[in-house]
Motif scaffolding. Structure first.
Motif, PDB file in Angstrom:
ATOM      1  N   MET A 226      -2.959  29.916   8.412  1.00 42.51           N
ATOM      2  CA  MET A 226      -3.393  31.282   8.166  1.00 42.51           C
ATOM      3  C   MET A 226      -2.191  32.097   7.709  1.00 42.51           C
ATOM      4  N   VAL A 227      -2.399  32.909   6.683  1.00 48.46           N
ATOM      5  CA  VAL A 227      -1.314  33.669   6.075  1.00 48.46           C
ATOM      6  C   VAL A 227      -1.692  35.139   6.047  1.00 48.46           C
ATOM      7  N   GLY A 228      -0.759  35.983   6.480  1.00 44.18           N
ATOM      8  CA  GLY A 228      -0.988  37.419   6.447  1.00 44.18           C
ATOM      9  C   GLY A 228      -0.209  38.111   7.546  1.00 44.18           C
ATOM     10  N   SER A 229       0.325  39.279   7.230  1.00 45.46           N
ATOM     11  CA  SER A 229       1.095  40.032   8.213  1.00 45.46           C
ATOM     12  C   SER A 229       0.601  41.467   8.341  1.00 45.46           C
ATOM     13  N   SER A 230      -0.569  41.755   7.779  1.00 41.24           N
ATOM     14  CA  SER A 230      -1.134  43.100   7.868  1.00 41.24           C
ATOM     15  C   SER A 230      -1.550  43.381   9.309  1.00 41.24           C
ATOM     16  N   PRO A 231      -1.717  44.656   9.660  1.00 37.35           N
ATOM     17  CA  PRO A 231      -2.168  44.982  11.020  1.00 37.35           C
ATOM     18  C   PRO A 231      -3.492  44.303  11.383  1.00 37.35           C
ATOM     19  N   GLN A 232      -4.415  44.197  10.396  1.00 32.75           N
ATOM     20  CA  GLN A 232      -5.705  43.546  10.666  1.00 32.75           C
ATOM     21  C   GLN A 232      -5.517  42.078  11.039  1.00 32.75           C
ATOM     22  N   MET A 233      -4.626  41.390  10.310  1.00 39.22           N
ATOM     23  CA  MET A 233      -4.395  39.979  10.591  1.00 39.22           C
ATOM     24  C   MET A 233      -3.636  39.787  11.895  1.00 39.22           C
ATOM     25  N   LYS A 234      -2.720  40.673  12.205  1.00 43.22           N
ATOM     26  CA  LYS A 234      -1.999  40.569  13.478  1.00 43.22           C
ATOM     27  C   LYS A 234      -2.958  40.723  14.647  1.00 43.22           C
ATOM     28  N   ARG A 235      -3.910  41.647  14.523  1.00 38.99           N
ATOM     29  CA  ARG A 235      -4.935  41.800  15.562  1.00 38.99           C
ATOM     30  C   ARG A 235      -5.771  40.532  15.677  1.00 38.99           C
ATOM     31  N   LEU A 236      -6.124  39.954  14.527  1.00 39.70           N
ATOM     32  CA  LEU A 236      -6.912  38.731  14.534  1.00 39.70           C
ATOM     33  C   LEU A 236      -6.144  37.594  15.197  1.00 39.70           C
ATOM     34  N   TYR A 237      -4.839  37.457  14.897  1.00 38.70           N
ATOM     35  CA  TYR A 237      -4.023  36.421  15.529  1.00 38.70           C
ATOM     36  C   TYR A 237      -4.011  36.583  17.050  1.00 38.70           C
ATOM     37  N   ASP A 238      -3.873  37.823  17.508  1.00 39.29           N
ATOM     38  CA  ASP A 238      -3.873  38.078  18.954  1.00 39.29           C
ATOM     39  C   ASP A 238      -5.219  37.699  19.564  1.00 39.29           C
ATOM     40  N   ASP A 239      -6.299  38.063  18.868  1.00 38.40           N
ATOM     41  CA  ASP A 239      -7.640  37.730  19.362  1.00 38.40           C
ATOM     42  C   ASP A 239      -7.834  36.211  19.424  1.00 38.40           C
ATOM     43  N   ILE A 240      -7.381  35.524  18.380  1.00 36.75           N
ATOM     44  CA  ILE A 240      -7.531  34.060  18.342  1.00 36.75           C
ATOM     45  C   ILE A 240      -6.778  33.428  19.504  1.00 36.75           C
ATOM     46  N   LYS A 241      -5.564  33.902  19.761  1.00 42.92           N
ATOM     47  CA  LYS A 241      -4.766  33.350  20.861  1.00 42.92           C
ATOM     48  C   LYS A 241      -5.484  33.521  22.196  1.00 42.92           C
ATOM     49  N   THR A 242      -6.061  34.700  22.416  1.00 44.28           N
ATOM     50  CA  THR A 242      -6.784  34.963  23.662  1.00 44.28           C
ATOM     51  C   THR A 242      -8.047  34.119  23.760  1.00 44.28           C
ATOM     52  N   VAL A 243      -8.800  34.063  22.671  1.00 44.15           N
ATOM     53  CA  VAL A 243     -10.072  33.342  22.665  1.00 44.15           C
ATOM     54  C   VAL A 243      -9.863  31.842  22.823  1.00 44.15           C
ATOM     55  N   ALA A 244      -8.825  31.297  22.193  1.00 41.97           N
ATOM     56  CA  ALA A 244      -8.588  29.850  22.234  1.00 41.97           C
ATOM     57  C   ALA A 244      -8.421  29.351  23.665  1.00 41.97           C
ATOM     58  N   GLU A 245      -7.872  30.180  24.520  1.00 38.85           N
ATOM     59  CA  GLU A 245      -7.596  29.768  25.893  1.00 38.85           C
ATOM     60  C   GLU A 245      -8.845  29.759  26.769  1.00 38.85           C
ATOM     61  N   ASN A 246      -9.937  30.322  26.273  1.00 40.29           N
ATOM     62  CA  ASN A 246     -11.201  30.332  27.009  1.00 40.29           C
ATOM     63  C   ASN A 246     -12.125  29.253  26.456  1.00 40.29           C
ATOM     64  N   ASP A 247     -13.228  29.021  27.151  1.00 42.93           N
ATOM     65  CA  ASP A 247     -14.138  27.961  26.722  1.00 42.93           C
ATOM     66  C   ASP A 247     -15.502  28.513  26.324  1.00 42.93           C
ATOM     67  N   PHE A 248     -15.549  29.819  26.036  1.00 43.66           N
ATOM     68  CA  PHE A 248     -16.815  30.457  25.701  1.00 43.66           C
ATOM     69  C   PHE A 248     -17.218  30.139  24.261  1.00 43.66           C
ATOM     70  N   SER A 249     -18.506  30.334  23.971  1.00 46.81           N
ATOM     71  CA  SER A 249     -18.984  30.216  22.596  1.00 46.81           C
ATOM     72  C   SER A 249     -18.405  31.357  21.769  1.00 46.81           C
ATOM     73  N   VAL A 250     -18.124  31.069  20.498  1.00 45.88           N
ATOM     74  CA  VAL A 250     -17.500  32.051  19.604  1.00 45.88           C
ATOM     75  C   VAL A 250     -18.318  32.160  18.330  1.00 45.88           C
ATOM     76  N   LEU A 251     -18.530  33.390  17.862  1.00 47.33           N
ATOM     77  CA  LEU A 251     -19.161  33.635  16.572  1.00 47.33           C
ATOM     78  C   LEU A 251     -18.109  34.269  15.666  1.00 47.33           C
ATOM     79  N   ILE A 252     -17.784  33.578  14.568  1.00 46.17           N
ATOM     80  CA  ILE A 252     -16.805  34.068  13.597  1.00 46.17           C
ATOM     81  C   ILE A 252     -17.570  34.698  12.442  1.00 46.17           C
TER      82      ILE A 252
END
Length: 198
Positions: A1-27
């Protein structure tokens, strides 16, 4: 994944948090925004990374073929079914199943999918098959709008959308264009140097 905009940084943080859980995800995101890449990253950084990541394209137009692909079948389930076929859900046991373009899934198959998320049975079978999987689905449209229109099941929507990730299109993060240009030049023409101011 490539991008350093605020939107992408938020997405990276969300992905990191979500990856550690085992819940269903809708992208949720338009075509070409990298939803499959995100699903792969979620799997690779989860506790299920040692298990399989099985990807299924839900835009298969033949309903019977899609259901056979997802759920498998027993011998004699339909004409020509001479042997047992293990479906994608069973193949994903211990890992993750990624349902790409879930918005294209026919309404009848949605009902069967909802049932399978509770208890899997192969087509033509009468015994449940135990599977341990994480479900990640993606949609290129506003799935809640399809729910309101009656073309997507509300109960399935809520079952899949335990956690949602929104992927912004490039036109809403233009600051990432220079970063992407540098990335692709470095990848495909590593002998060339390019200075692009972000």
């Amino acid at each position: 994944m490539v991008g350093s905009s605020p939107q992408m940084k938020r997405l990276y943080d969300d992905i990191k948090t979500v990856a550690e859980n085992d819940f269903s995800v809708l992208i949720q995101g338009e075509n070409g925004t990298g939803k499959e890449v995100i699903a792969t990253v979620l799997h690779q950084h989860s506790a299920r990374s040692g298990g399989p990541l099985i990807k299924v394209a839900c835009h298969i137009s033949n309903t019977n073929l899609l259901e056979d692909e997802l759920f498998g079948h027993e011998p004699g389930a339909f004409t020509g079914a001479s042997s047992r076929r293990i479906g994608r859900f069973e193949q994903a046991n211990g890992g993750t199943i990624y349902l790409d373009d879930i918005d294209d899934m026919p309404i009848d198959t949605q009902a069967k999918l909802l049932r399978v998320l509770q208890e899997l049975e192969r087509l033509g079978g009468d015994k449940p098959v135990r599977v341990d999987i994480r479900v990640i689905a993606s949609t290129k449209v506003d799935l809640l709008k399809k729910v309101d229109e009656g073309s997507f099941r509300r109960d399935l929507y809520h079952r899949l959308n335990v956690i949602d990730l929104h992927v912004p299109p490039l036109r809403k993060r233009e600051g990432d264009i220079p970063v992407l240009v540098q990335h692709f030049v470095a990848r495909y023409s590593p002998d060339k140097q390019l200075n692009v101011d972000p």
